[in-house]
Design a protein around this motif. Structure first.
Motif, PDB file in Angstrom:
ATOM      1  N   LEU A  92       0.825  -1.202   0.000  1.00 42.29           N
ATOM      2  CA  LEU A  92       0.000   0.000   0.000  1.00 42.29           C
ATOM      3  C   LEU A  92       0.859   1.252   0.000  1.00 42.29           C
ATOM      4  O   LEU A  92       0.497   2.268  -0.610  1.00 42.29           O
ATOM      5  N   ASP A  93       2.008   1.172   0.709  1.00 41.94           N
ATOM      6  CA  ASP A  93       2.895   2.334   0.733  1.00 41.94           C
ATOM      7  C   ASP A  93       3.442   2.650  -0.652  1.00 41.94           C
ATOM      8  O   ASP A  93       3.853   3.783  -0.924  1.00 41.94           O
ATOM      9  N   ARG A  94       3.486   1.625  -1.518  1.00 44.33           N
ATOM     10  CA  ARG A  94       4.066   1.821  -2.845  1.00 44.33           C
ATOM     11  C   ARG A  94       3.006   2.033  -3.928  1.00 44.33           C
ATOM     12  O   ARG A  94       3.328   2.216  -5.088  1.00 44.33           O
ATOM     13  N   ILE A  95       1.746   1.973  -3.526  1.00 44.48           N
ATOM     14  CA  ILE A  95       0.683   2.140  -4.518  1.00 44.48           C
ATOM     15  C   ILE A  95       0.573   3.604  -4.929  1.00 44.48           C
ATOM     16  O   ILE A  95       0.630   4.497  -4.099  1.00 44.48           O
ATOM     17  N   SER A  96       0.403   3.788  -6.221  1.00 39.10           N
ATOM     18  CA  SER A  96       0.195   5.139  -6.728  1.00 39.10           C
ATOM     19  C   SER A  96      -1.127   5.684  -6.209  1.00 39.10           C
ATOM     20  O   SER A  96      -2.146   5.012  -6.252  1.00 39.10           O
ATOM     21  N   LYS A  97      -1.096   6.927  -5.705  1.00 34.52           N
ATOM     22  CA  LYS A  97      -2.320   7.541  -5.205  1.00 34.52           C
ATOM     23  C   LYS A  97      -2.240   9.049  -5.395  1.00 34.52           C
ATOM     24  O   LYS A  97      -1.205   9.663  -5.194  1.00 34.52           O
ATOM     25  N   PHE A  98      -3.354   9.615  -5.788  1.00 37.20           N
ATOM     26  CA  PHE A  98      -3.421  11.052  -5.999  1.00 37.20           C
ATOM     27  C   PHE A  98      -3.535  11.760  -4.652  1.00 37.20           C
ATOM     28  O   PHE A  98      -4.353  11.396  -3.815  1.00 37.20           O
ATOM     29  N   THR A  99      -2.690  12.748  -4.450  1.00 39.53           N
ATOM     30  CA  THR A  99      -2.778  13.572  -3.249  1.00 39.53           C
ATOM     31  C   THR A  99      -3.375  14.936  -3.564  1.00 39.53           C
ATOM     32  O   THR A  99      -3.870  15.607  -2.666  1.00 39.53           O
ATOM     33  N   ILE A 100      -3.307  15.338  -4.829  1.00 39.99           N
ATOM     34  CA  ILE A 100      -3.956  16.567  -5.280  1.00 39.99           C
ATOM     35  C   ILE A 100      -4.547  16.301  -6.661  1.00 39.99           C
ATOM     36  O   ILE A 100      -3.891  15.714  -7.515  1.00 39.99           O
ATOM     37  N   ALA A 101      -5.759  16.720  -6.865  1.00 36.09           N
ATOM     38  CA  ALA A 101      -6.383  16.622  -8.188  1.00 36.09           C
ATOM     39  C   ALA A 101      -7.344  17.796  -8.311  1.00 36.09           C
ATOM     40  O   ALA A 101      -8.397  17.814  -7.671  1.00 36.09           O
ATOM     41  N   ARG A 102      -6.965  18.768  -9.131  1.00 41.24           N
ATOM     42  CA  ARG A 102      -7.765  19.988  -9.269  1.00 41.24           C
ATOM     43  C   ARG A 102      -8.013  20.300 -10.743  1.00 41.24           C
ATOM     44  O   ARG A 102      -7.152  20.046 -11.579  1.00 41.24           O
ATOM     45  N   ARG A 103      -9.158  20.881 -10.992  1.00 41.23           N
ATOM     46  CA  ARG A 103      -9.526  21.270 -12.350  1.00 41.23           C
ATOM     47  C   ARG A 103     -10.250  22.613 -12.269  1.00 41.23           C
ATOM     48  O   ARG A 103     -11.170  22.770 -11.463  1.00 41.23           O
ATOM     49  N   TYR A 104      -9.812  23.570 -13.077  1.00 44.79           N
ATOM     50  CA  TYR A 104     -10.377  24.912 -13.033  1.00 44.79           C
ATOM     51  C   TYR A 104     -10.810  25.350 -14.424  1.00 44.79           C
ATOM     52  O   TYR A 104     -10.128  25.080 -15.409  1.00 44.79           O
ATOM     53  N   GLU A 105     -11.914  26.048 -14.450  1.00 44.95           N
ATOM     54  CA  GLU A 105     -12.298  26.802 -15.646  1.00 44.95           C
ATOM     55  C   GLU A 105     -11.740  28.214 -15.464  1.00 44.95           C
ATOM     56  O   GLU A 105     -12.110  28.923 -14.524  1.00 44.95           O
TER      57      GLU A 105
END
Length: 248
Positions: A92-105
């Motif tokens: 689990l420590d090595r699993i890819s995971k998003f810590t930030i995901a933002r989308r703006y107009e």
């Protein structure tokens, strides 16, 4: 006088003369037979008792073996569970995971940079409808997972945005480029440029900037975009920070 067929015990008949000797002999046979039976019964009882003791001993041995087996199985199960838990946690420590995901107009006619507009810190954490040029946009920064005793997380950073030149009517004196710089700031070491990308943006151009980062506690990052010609941000902007594993 007649006798029984099997044990030859005397049977009195009507014409027999009374004689005690045959009866005494018969009683002796009966006594002997009863005594022999008692002996055989006692021997059988003793054998059954001995078999019961042996059976109890075997049952105790079986119970003890079962208890030892149960203990060994439980110990092995506990050890296996612990090992699996550790393996899962390490995975689990090595699993890819998003810590930030933002989308703006991006708001229309808001964010300009280049030429007289100067450099722009890319508005990645907040987008306001109006920007005052004297401000440095210090809130527009981000952090990544930082090093700990278990290792150093590696983060993959991707930012996407679109720029469009606003002057020159497509005629430029020199290359019409946009440069995006990634800066790292730490309270102890100050500011440091860690990566950059330059693209020709003489027409409306989507920009995708991607890099890998590691960090320590208290570190944050921000983007600066610049150009020799005035541009503006348009359409949609996206930012993702993904922890892709541990660098041990």
């Amino acid at each position: 006088m007649t006798h029984t067929e099997k044990y030859e015990l005397p049977i009195i008949e009507g014409t027999d003369v009374i004689d005690y000797e045959p009866f005494n002999e018969a009683m002796g046979k009966i006594e002997g037979a009863i005594s022999d039976n008692e002996t055989l019964v006692q021997e059988a009882v003793d054998d059954v008792a001995e078999m019961g003791d042996t059976l109890n001993q075997k049952v105790q041995e079986v119970n003890q073996a079962l208890e030892e087996t149960e203990t060994n199985v439980q110990d092995s199960l506990d050890e296996t569970t612990t090992n699996l838990t550790n393996m899962v946690n390490e995975s689990l420590d090595r699993i890819s995971k998003f810590t930030i995901a933002r989308r703006y107009e991006v708001p229309d006619e808001t964010y300009y940079f280049g030429s007289q507009s100067g450099n722009l810190r890319l508005p990645i954490s907040s987008i306001a409808p109006i920007i005052q040029r004297g401000q440095t946009l210090t809130d527009n920064r981000f952090s990544v997972d930082y090093a700990s005793q278990s290792g150093t997380p590696v983060s993959k950073v991707d930012v996407e945005f679109t720029v469009e030149p606003t002057g020159g009517d497509g005629v430029f004196n020199g290359a019409c480029n946009t440069t995006i710089e990634l800066w790292k700031v730490h309270s102890a070491t100050g500011s440091e440029k860690v990566d950059e990308l330059t693209l020709n943006t003489s027409v409306k151009t989507p920009i995708h900037f991607s890099t890998l980062l590691t960090a320590s506690g208290g570190t944050y990052f921000y983007f600066v975009i610049s150009s020799g010609y005035t541009h503006k941000l348009v359409d949609t902007m996206k930012l993702t920070v993904e922890n892709i594993g541990m660098n041990n």
